[in-house]
Design an enzyme around this catalytic site. Sequence first.
Site, PDB file in Angstrom:
ATOM      1  N   ASP A   6       9.892 -28.374  -1.126  1.00 55.59           N
ATOM      2  CA  ASP A   6       9.717 -27.479  -2.264  1.00 55.59           C
ATOM      3  C   ASP A   6      11.123 -27.190  -2.790  1.00 55.59           C
ATOM      4  OD1 ASP A   6       8.860 -25.822  -4.251  1.00 55.59           O
ATOM      5  OD2 ASP A   6       7.649 -24.519  -2.968  1.00 55.59           O
TER       6      ASP A   6
HETATM    7  C1  BGC Z   1       7.356 -23.939  -6.546  1.00 54.99           C
HETATM    8  C2  BGC Z   1       6.651 -25.271  -6.621  1.00 54.99           C
HETATM    9  C3  BGC Z   1       7.093 -26.024  -7.840  1.00 54.99           C
HETATM   10  C4  BGC Z   1       8.595 -26.198  -7.801  1.00 54.99           C
HETATM   11  C5  BGC Z   1       9.156 -26.953  -8.987  1.00 54.99           C
HETATM   12  C6  BGC Z   1       8.860 -24.098  -6.675  1.00 54.99           C
HETATM   13  O1  BGC Z   1       9.456 -22.851  -6.795  1.00 54.99           O
HETATM   14  O2  BGC Z   1       7.051 -23.304  -5.336  1.00 54.99           O
HETATM   15  O3  BGC Z   1       5.265 -25.074  -6.645  1.00 54.99           O
HETATM   16  O4  BGC Z   1       6.455 -27.262  -7.929  1.00 54.99           O
HETATM   17  O5  BGC Z   1       9.183 -24.917  -7.770  1.00 54.99           O
HETATM   18  O6  BGC Z   1       9.076 -26.214 -10.152  1.00 54.99           O
END
Ligand code: BGC
Length: 746
Positions: A232
């Site tokens: 993530d």
């Molecule tokens: C979120 C993800 C997301 C990623 C990219 C993160 O903060 O938890 O769900 O895909 O950012 O934007």
Amino acid sequence: MQTNDIKNLIAQMTLEEKASLCSGLDFGHTKPIERLNIPALEMSDGPHGMRKQEQDANHLGVGDSIPAVCFPAGCASASSWDKNVLRMIGETLAKEYQAENVGVILGPAINIKRSPLCGRNFEYLSEDPFLSSELAAAYIQGVQSQNVGTSLKHFFANNQEYRRMTASSDVDERTMREIYLASFETAVKKGKPWTVMNSYNRVNGEYVGEDKKYLTDVLRGEWGFDGVVVSDWGAVNDRVKALAAGGDLEMPGSGGVNDALIVEAVKNGTLDEKIVDQAVERILTILYRFLDNRQQETFDRDKDHEIARQAEEESIVLLKNESGILPIREGTKVAVIGKYAKAPRYQGGGSSHVNSSRVSAALESLAQFTDVSFAEGFRDDKDETDEAMLAEAVQAATAADMAVIFAGLPDAFESEGYDRKHMRMPDCQNALIEAVCKVQPNTVVVLHNGAPVEMPWISRVKGVIEAYLGGQAVGAAVANVLTGKANPSGRLTETFPLRLEDTPCFLTFGGENERCAYGEGVFVGYRYYVSKKMPVLFPFGHGLSYTKFRYSNLSLDRAAMKDDETLTVSVDVENVGSVPGKEVVQLYVAPGKGSFTRPVRELKGFEKIELAPGEKKTVRFALDKRGFAVWDTRQHDWYVEDGDYAVQICKDAETVLLESNMRLSPVHPFIPAFTVNSTLGEIMRTEKGKTVLSAMQGSAPAQETAGMDGEFMAAIMDSMPLRWLVSFVPGFTWDAVNGIVYQLNH
Ligand code: BGC
């Protein structure tokens, strides 16, 4: 590009180039390597609309992204209980990604809704892992059928936003398998996502992103995942440890800092270069899978808007419809009240935020159908009653035949990044509903929210529609349901509790000192409420229709089976009302009394069918071992205990319509090895035990039993460990006890 070509390419890369490919260039791209003509791969959020950001844009929905279509969020689309709807959304979205040259959609998001308070529940699908994982698999199949990848997220036990980047979800092994891993399992096995996104949090103290047990042993070893594990965004703590555990790609990257650590670790011998090669191979495999299969798509936003409407129509849940207040008859004078009738709240905040191409308002569509007046009723920038607005709403309601109030949660009440503090709607909206009900007995509330709310006014309104965060076409979809153009067929994928205090994890949600004990174990959502016979506002699986269905002829193709066989269940469903409608047939399995503590029933099958008035269909389900099994921590495997099980067809998690019993037995019964701590009861329940213990009769403590009630004594003896004989039976030695244990085990 074939595997061998990819391997050849890797052979030409320097260690530095390989390490650099294992992290992002920027927010949404992998790094290109121009020397070898390797282009970048673009990834973008997801899950319910494209958030392709311009260069230099920032995170969390603050920066602008290109206009795209906002489909219903996960809370809504899952309420369709329809794999075809999820597949359709996936396919449509993927065509947009193809058109914009984006290779991976960052979704679906399928964390379990452990508490209604999690700020991100609006993106997630359900409190039930079976439903969540089946629907996710359909979405993945839809997307990937267009040669665009998915990123199944956030793996795993990421069920709160509070301290999401550091908190540890402390989950026991059985709960992990039956609930939190299970939500990912079918999605991985059936959906075969190109990537899985590891979550920010720790599980039992270790960062998931650094834990080989999950990233490699479970995901790849047990479930056969062959794609890329991507972190993530910003989840990487120790890059070298993460890579060794199976974390292939770090996003968004660290400006080269962590790449250098990888190079250093290989050079000093603490990281095997083969691990780097393997990660690079996986990344290149999906990169070329996308590039080699590019489709020339055009992106028709208006057409996709209609698909978003259709999806939302299938997902809207009719929660209450007293005296058949809905659908609205033509010619009815309707007071449309509430800001969300004109400017609906249709998506949540954070990384899933879409710059919607257009938004449809219910007011507009309703005005084309019947005589409407409008009053804004409340403001949603602060929770304060505006007396003038309230008076205007009451006046409009008084002058009309019925009132429809469009209410819900304002943006600030729920979002990625923080959890809700309570389950209430704004006080000003509750006050508005109460005031309108005082003057207008025919009041319907339409809700726009991403998670359950308390409804203190429920007994005073005649109808409630749960529209959830229904995407940019929510207005038209809601109007179609209100007016009967569409017959509602959504069902709740989560329980609406009466109060927050009733929720299974009320006492532990959020945790303390960065640790959150998942003390409710497998009793999440309806598993808890139903087992405890607790009243709820609306149960899991609930949803009404404008027609009625009759169930009959539940039949199982066998009355007993071994756990390597498959049971076929069939049931007839008939539309006995006067309009066409869709029904969600729900199958649950209820285990009889066994030695495991289990929920009263668990969802093991569902099917949505369409029926014309008078039409009858037979619905079939197949149930194999997993339909009945528990995760047995003695064997670290799924196990079906010998016993009776009920197969139940239910209207919702609380209401059994039809049921039939069957007997199941394991092909390989688990007989634990006897020890000195095995109880006399356990031993006597086995044939061998009976023989061995009866051979030693005479040395039994006869004098103690004299005059005592037999049942009482038997109950006490049942849990006595074998070693107890040494203390209480004169002349009984350790040699004798060990001798018995030996005989029992041989
Ligand atoms: C979120 C993800 C997301 C990623 C990219 C993160 O903060 O938890 O769900 O895909 O950012 O934007």
